[in-house]
Design a protein around this motif. Structure first.
Motif, PDB file in Angstrom:
ATOM      1  N   ILE A 205     107.773  27.226  73.310  1.00 32.42           N
ATOM      2  CA  ILE A 205     108.227  26.043  72.561  1.00 32.42           C
ATOM      3  C   ILE A 205     109.039  25.123  73.472  1.00 32.42           C
ATOM      4  O   ILE A 205     108.881  23.892  73.436  1.00 32.42           O
ATOM      5  N   GLU A 208     106.782  23.134  75.443  1.00 35.15           N
ATOM      6  CA  GLU A 208     106.130  22.101  74.628  1.00 35.15           C
ATOM      7  C   GLU A 208     106.993  20.859  74.476  1.00 35.15           C
ATOM      8  O   GLU A 208     106.487  19.736  74.441  1.00 35.15           O
ATOM      9  N   TRP A 220     117.389  23.644  67.359  1.00 38.61           N
ATOM     10  CA  TRP A 220     117.092  24.390  66.125  1.00 38.61           C
ATOM     11  C   TRP A 220     118.306  24.401  65.209  1.00 38.61           C
ATOM     12  O   TRP A 220     118.200  24.141  64.010  1.00 38.61           O
ATOM     13  N   THR A 250     109.130  20.421  65.616  1.00 38.08           N
ATOM     14  CA  THR A 250     108.286  20.340  64.423  1.00 38.08           C
ATOM     15  C   THR A 250     108.656  21.463  63.452  1.00 38.08           C
ATOM     16  O   THR A 250     109.355  22.418  63.813  1.00 38.08           O
ATOM     17  N   ASP A 251     108.180  21.365  62.233  1.00 41.91           N
ATOM     18  CA  ASP A 251     108.426  22.434  61.261  1.00 41.91           C
ATOM     19  C   ASP A 251     107.882  23.764  61.766  1.00 41.91           C
ATOM     20  O   ASP A 251     108.523  24.808  61.598  1.00 41.91           O
ATOM     21  N   ALA A 252     106.707  23.728  62.390  1.00 45.66           N
ATOM     22  CA  ALA A 252     106.113  24.962  62.906  1.00 45.66           C
ATOM     23  C   ALA A 252     106.972  25.559  64.026  1.00 45.66           C
ATOM     24  O   ALA A 252     107.147  26.787  64.105  1.00 45.66           O
ATOM     25  N   GLN A 253     107.492  24.718  64.890  1.00 46.12           N
ATOM     26  CA  GLN A 253     108.369  25.199  65.959  1.00 46.12           C
ATOM     27  C   GLN A 253     109.666  25.765  65.392  1.00 46.12           C
ATOM     28  O   GLN A 253     110.152  26.808  65.845  1.00 46.12           O
ATOM     29  N   ASP A 255     110.065  27.126  62.454  1.00 46.98           N
ATOM     30  CA  ASP A 255     109.741  28.415  61.824  1.00 46.98           C
ATOM     31  C   ASP A 255     109.551  29.507  62.866  1.00 46.98           C
ATOM     32  O   ASP A 255     109.967  30.658  62.666  1.00 46.98           O
ATOM     33  N   ALA A 256     108.912  29.153  63.981  1.00 47.22           N
ATOM     34  CA  ALA A 256     108.677  30.140  65.034  1.00 47.22           C
ATOM     35  C   ALA A 256     109.991  30.606  65.661  1.00 47.22           C
ATOM     36  O   ALA A 256     110.157  31.790  65.969  1.00 47.22           O
ATOM     37  N   SER A 258     112.916  30.582  64.107  1.00 45.50           N
ATOM     38  CA  SER A 258     113.588  31.384  63.079  1.00 45.50           C
ATOM     39  C   SER A 258     113.042  32.807  63.030  1.00 45.50           C
ATOM     40  O   SER A 258     113.758  33.744  62.654  1.00 45.50           O
TER      41      SER A 258
END
Length: 274
Positions: A205, A208, A220, A250-253, A255-256, A258
């Motif tokens: 991440i 990215e 985060w 992003t939301d996906a990042q 969540d990952a 977390s």
């Protein structure tokens, strides 16, 4: 306050979302480190009587040339001092060389001493009413301890400062804080060198978004709404940790991050004391 956003405490006081942590930094070492932090743009410093460096923090602030009113100072009531909270508060002011602090916290609830933290809190309420602390709060309190304060005293804590990092997300406690208008502050936000920053999923991440793993974790926290104060005495890292407001995850990042593995590193405030 540079590019650091302010959050609003439940009594209207503004607090910078990013601060400079000084745990485990000696009073001598903190002078240079905090000077670099203030030059970088930090305007929030989080110390405690138990850290033994309040005098160095005060010296660094005076030497910096930054007006006192532009710096948000937090310090904390040491664990042995619950029964003498007013005297301990006065000592912290003397050590810091200031006539008020912006936020004063009960450092730990001390479960071994029953409800004594409630009596300490009542003394903090007086300090708040006098304007000698602009806000008061707690640190390392769990839901039951917070609820006890809410039931037995008049002032809702402005913040609850807790261990919080990926893998130890404290979702339930953060939700309780938010439900009662208490902002969450995160200590050990990047996991105290326990392997979090070496996690391959985090490195992916970070790559990215073109940032370091530490910056990515701090971002985060910011997007979760936490108040966060990373600690470093290395000038390059002090500056690096400040640069977390010009990119987004992003939301996906989110969540990952977390979902990264982890566990409690420090003491458990439901049973431990120091």
């Amino acid at each position: 306050m540079g590019n650091v956003p302010n959050l609003t405490l439940n009594n209207g006081v503004q607090i910078p979302q990013l601060g400079f942590g000084v745990w485990q930094v000696s009073s001598d070492e903190i002078v240079d480190a905090l000077r670099v932090a203030l030059e970088t743009g930090y305007r929030h410093v989080d110390t405690a009587a138990a850290y033994g460096n309040e005098q160095g923090v005060g010296q660094a602030i005076r030497d910096s040339g930054v007006p006192r009113e532009d710096i948000f100072i937090t310090t904390k009531l040491a664990n042995p001092d619950h029964a003498r909270a007013r005297e301990a508060f006065e000592t912290s002011l003397q050590n810091l060389g200031v006539d008020h602090v912006d936020l004063y916290l009960i450092h730990w609830p001390r479960p071994d001493r029953g409800d004594l933290y409630v009596e300490a809190w009542r003394e903090l309420e007086k300090v708040l009413a006098e304007g000698r602390a602009r806000a008061i709060g707690v640190s390392n309190f769990h839901q039951a301890q917070l609820f006890n304060l809410l039931e037995k005293t008049d002032v809702t804590p402005a913040v609850n400062q807790i261990e919080l990092h990926p893998g130890f997300n404290q979702d339930e406690l953060r939700a309780f804080n938010a439900e009662h208008g208490i902002l969450t502050e995160a200590w050990s936000p990047i996991g105290q060198g326990q392997g979090l920053l070496e996690e391959p999923a985090l490195a992916k991440i970070a790559d990215e978004v073109g940032r370091t793993p530490a910056q990515t974790v701090l971002r985060w926290h910011v997007q979760l709404g936490n108040i966060v104060f990373p600690k470093s005495v290395t000038p390059s890292r002090i500056k690096e940790n400040f640069e977390v407001f010009d990119f987004e995850l992003t939301d996906a990042q989110m969540d990952a991050i977390s979902a990264l593995p982890g566990h409690r590193i420090g003491g458990n405030p439901e049973k431990d004391f120091f």
